[in-house]
Design a protein around this motif. Sequence first.
Motif, PDB file in Angstrom:
ATOM      1  N   THR A   1     147.302  16.089   0.531  1.00  0.00           N
ATOM      2  CA  THR A   1     146.624  14.871   0.084  1.00  0.00           C
ATOM      3  C   THR A   1     147.602  13.874  -0.529  1.00  0.00           C
ATOM      4  O   THR A   1     147.366  12.670  -0.503  1.00  0.00           O
ATOM      5  CB  THR A   1     145.510  15.215  -0.926  1.00  0.00           C
ATOM      6  OG1 THR A   1     144.605  16.122  -0.298  1.00  0.00           O
ATOM      7  CG2 THR A   1     144.735  13.995  -1.377  1.00  0.00           C
TER       8      THR A   1
ATOM      9  N   GLN B   1     150.382  12.683   0.507  1.00  0.00           N
ATOM     10  CA  GLN B   1     150.847  11.642   1.427  1.00  0.00           C
ATOM     11  C   GLN B   1     149.796  10.546   1.610  1.00  0.00           C
ATOM     12  O   GLN B   1     150.120   9.375   1.758  1.00  0.00           O
ATOM     13  CB  GLN B   1     151.257  12.227   2.778  1.00  0.00           C
ATOM     14  CG  GLN B   1     150.114  12.602   3.684  1.00  0.00           C
ATOM     15  CD  GLN B   1     150.576  13.198   5.001  1.00  0.00           C
ATOM     16  OE1 GLN B   1     151.450  14.053   5.039  1.00  0.00           O
ATOM     17  NE2 GLN B   1     149.983  12.741   6.082  1.00  0.00           N
ATOM     18  N   PHE B   2     148.517  10.919   1.569  1.00  0.00           N
ATOM     19  CA  PHE B   2     147.449   9.937   1.712  1.00  0.00           C
ATOM     20  C   PHE B   2     147.378   9.035   0.479  1.00  0.00           C
ATOM     21  O   PHE B   2     147.181   7.827   0.595  1.00  0.00           O
ATOM     22  CB  PHE B   2     146.105  10.638   1.931  1.00  0.00           C
ATOM     23  CG  PHE B   2     146.015  11.349   3.253  1.00  0.00           C
ATOM     24  CD1 PHE B   2     145.521  10.712   4.370  1.00  0.00           C
ATOM     25  CD2 PHE B   2     146.437  12.665   3.370  1.00  0.00           C
ATOM     26  CE1 PHE B   2     145.437  11.373   5.589  1.00  0.00           C
ATOM     27  CE2 PHE B   2     146.368  13.329   4.578  1.00  0.00           C
ATOM     28  CZ  PHE B   2     145.868  12.681   5.693  1.00  0.00           C
TER      29      PHE B   2
ATOM     30  N   GLU C   1     150.246   6.583   0.567  1.00  0.00           N
ATOM     31  CA  GLU C   1     150.111   5.531   1.584  1.00  0.00           C
ATOM     32  C   GLU C   1     149.078   4.465   1.231  1.00  0.00           C
ATOM     33  O   GLU C   1     149.090   3.381   1.809  1.00  0.00           O
ATOM     34  CB  GLU C   1     149.724   6.153   2.930  1.00  0.00           C
ATOM     35  CG  GLU C   1     150.817   7.012   3.533  1.00  0.00           C
ATOM     36  CD  GLU C   1     150.353   7.839   4.722  1.00  0.00           C
ATOM     37  OE1 GLU C   1     149.159   7.784   5.082  1.00  0.00           O
ATOM     38  OE2 GLU C   1     151.201   8.563   5.290  1.00  0.00           O
ATOM     39  N   GLN C   2     148.168   4.763   0.318  1.00  0.00           N
ATOM     40  CA  GLN C   2     147.071   3.845   0.009  1.00  0.00           C
ATOM     41  C   GLN C   2     147.183   3.309  -1.415  1.00  0.00           C
ATOM     42  O   GLN C   2     147.757   3.951  -2.285  1.00  0.00           O
ATOM     43  CB  GLN C   2     145.719   4.566   0.171  1.00  0.00           C
ATOM     44  CG  GLN C   2     145.472   5.143   1.536  1.00  0.00           C
ATOM     45  CD  GLN C   2     145.400   4.084   2.628  1.00  0.00           C
ATOM     46  OE1 GLN C   2     144.872   2.998   2.409  1.00  0.00           O
ATOM     47  NE2 GLN C   2     145.928   4.409   3.790  1.00  0.00           N
TER      48      GLN C   2
ATOM     49  N   LYS D   1     141.736   8.614   9.122  1.00  0.00           N
ATOM     50  CA  LYS D   1     142.129   9.941   8.649  1.00  0.00           C
ATOM     51  C   LYS D   1     142.124   9.952   7.122  1.00  0.00           C
ATOM     52  O   LYS D   1     142.670   9.058   6.487  1.00  0.00           O
ATOM     53  CB  LYS D   1     143.508  10.311   9.176  1.00  0.00           C
ATOM     54  CG  LYS D   1     143.860  11.754   8.933  1.00  0.00           C
ATOM     55  CD  LYS D   1     144.969  12.217   9.845  1.00  0.00           C
ATOM     56  CE  LYS D   1     145.274  13.656   9.517  1.00  0.00           C
ATOM     57  NZ  LYS D   1     145.256  14.528  10.609  1.00  0.00           N
ATOM     58  N   ALA D   2     141.502  10.981   6.573  1.00  0.00           N
ATOM     59  CA  ALA D   2     141.432  11.130   5.121  1.00  0.00           C
ATOM     60  C   ALA D   2     141.547  12.608   4.778  1.00  0.00           C
ATOM     61  O   ALA D   2     141.356  13.477   5.632  1.00  0.00           O
ATOM     62  CB  ALA D   2     140.109  10.558   4.596  1.00  0.00           C
ATOM     63  N   ASN D   3     141.866  12.878   3.528  1.00  0.00           N
ATOM     64  CA  ASN D   3     141.928  14.259   3.061  1.00  0.00           C
ATOM     65  C   ASN D   3     141.479  14.312   1.609  1.00  0.00           C
ATOM     66  O   ASN D   3     141.485  13.305   0.910  1.00  0.00           O
ATOM     67  CB  ASN D   3     143.349  14.824   3.198  1.00  0.00           C
ATOM     68  CG  ASN D   3     143.355  16.338   3.174  1.00  0.00           C
ATOM     69  OD1 ASN D   3     142.716  16.986   3.990  1.00  0.00           O
ATOM     70  ND2 ASN D   3     144.072  16.918   2.234  1.00  0.00           N
TER      71      ASN D   3
ATOM     72  N   GLY E   1     142.892   8.141   1.917  1.00  0.00           N
ATOM     73  CA  GLY E   1     143.092   7.948   3.347  1.00  0.00           C
ATOM     74  C   GLY E   1     142.420   6.664   3.787  1.00  0.00           C
ATOM     75  O   GLY E   1     142.235   5.733   3.009  1.00  0.00           O
ATOM     76  N   ASP E   2     142.042   6.653   5.066  1.00  0.00           N
ATOM     77  CA  ASP E   2     141.370   5.481   5.614  1.00  0.00           C
ATOM     78  C   ASP E   2     140.284   5.934   6.580  1.00  0.00           C
ATOM     79  O   ASP E   2     139.994   7.132   6.674  1.00  0.00           O
ATOM     80  CB  ASP E   2     142.379   4.541   6.293  1.00  0.00           C
ATOM     81  CG  ASP E   2     143.207   5.214   7.377  1.00  0.00           C
ATOM     82  OD1 ASP E   2     142.699   6.149   8.054  1.00  0.00           O
ATOM     83  OD2 ASP E   2     144.361   4.821   7.565  1.00  0.00           O
TER      84      ASP E   2
END
Length: 169
Positions: free
Chosen positions: A61, A63-64, A67-68, A31-33, A27-28
């Motif tokens: 998680t 999707q996180f 995205e990163q 928002k993180a998981n 995440g960032d």
Amino acid sequence: MKEINAEELKGNLIEMINKKWALVTAGDHEKANTMTVSWGSFGEFWSKPVITIYIRPQRYTKQFIDEQKEFSVCVLPEEYRKALTYCGRTSGKDVADKFAGAGLTLDFCGDVPVIKEAGITLICRKMCEGDIDPATFADPEEEAKVYPDKDYHRYYIAEIEKVLVPDEY
């Protein structure tokens, strides 16, 4: 904490993921998981030290991580077994603060979210990813055992860019 080379990791690396489990966090700062993983491997890929992790498509998680470019893999001391169980059974979609619910502290190494309580923290950069394809299974019976819902894992091969361990490691 101190930084070491990935090649200096001690102990049984298979046990580190398979028996002790670990938390994958992505995440960032907004928002993180995190989620528990117990399937993974260490090795070398493209002449770099790597970890491979596997995540089912329904995991929040995922999707996180998608995205990163970077994520962390944190191995916690045994006294956090309940937190690891909680993070494996509880979705961040269903709770306001999964970290607090697990009794863990979200921290950052640069822009990469990490777990402050970790005994070993790996900062990882994605190199390659893909979906498990049941057509490639050498033993078709494994599909029925491991994937009765046809929710095939996605694998992520990531360079281990940084390893943080306790000073006394």
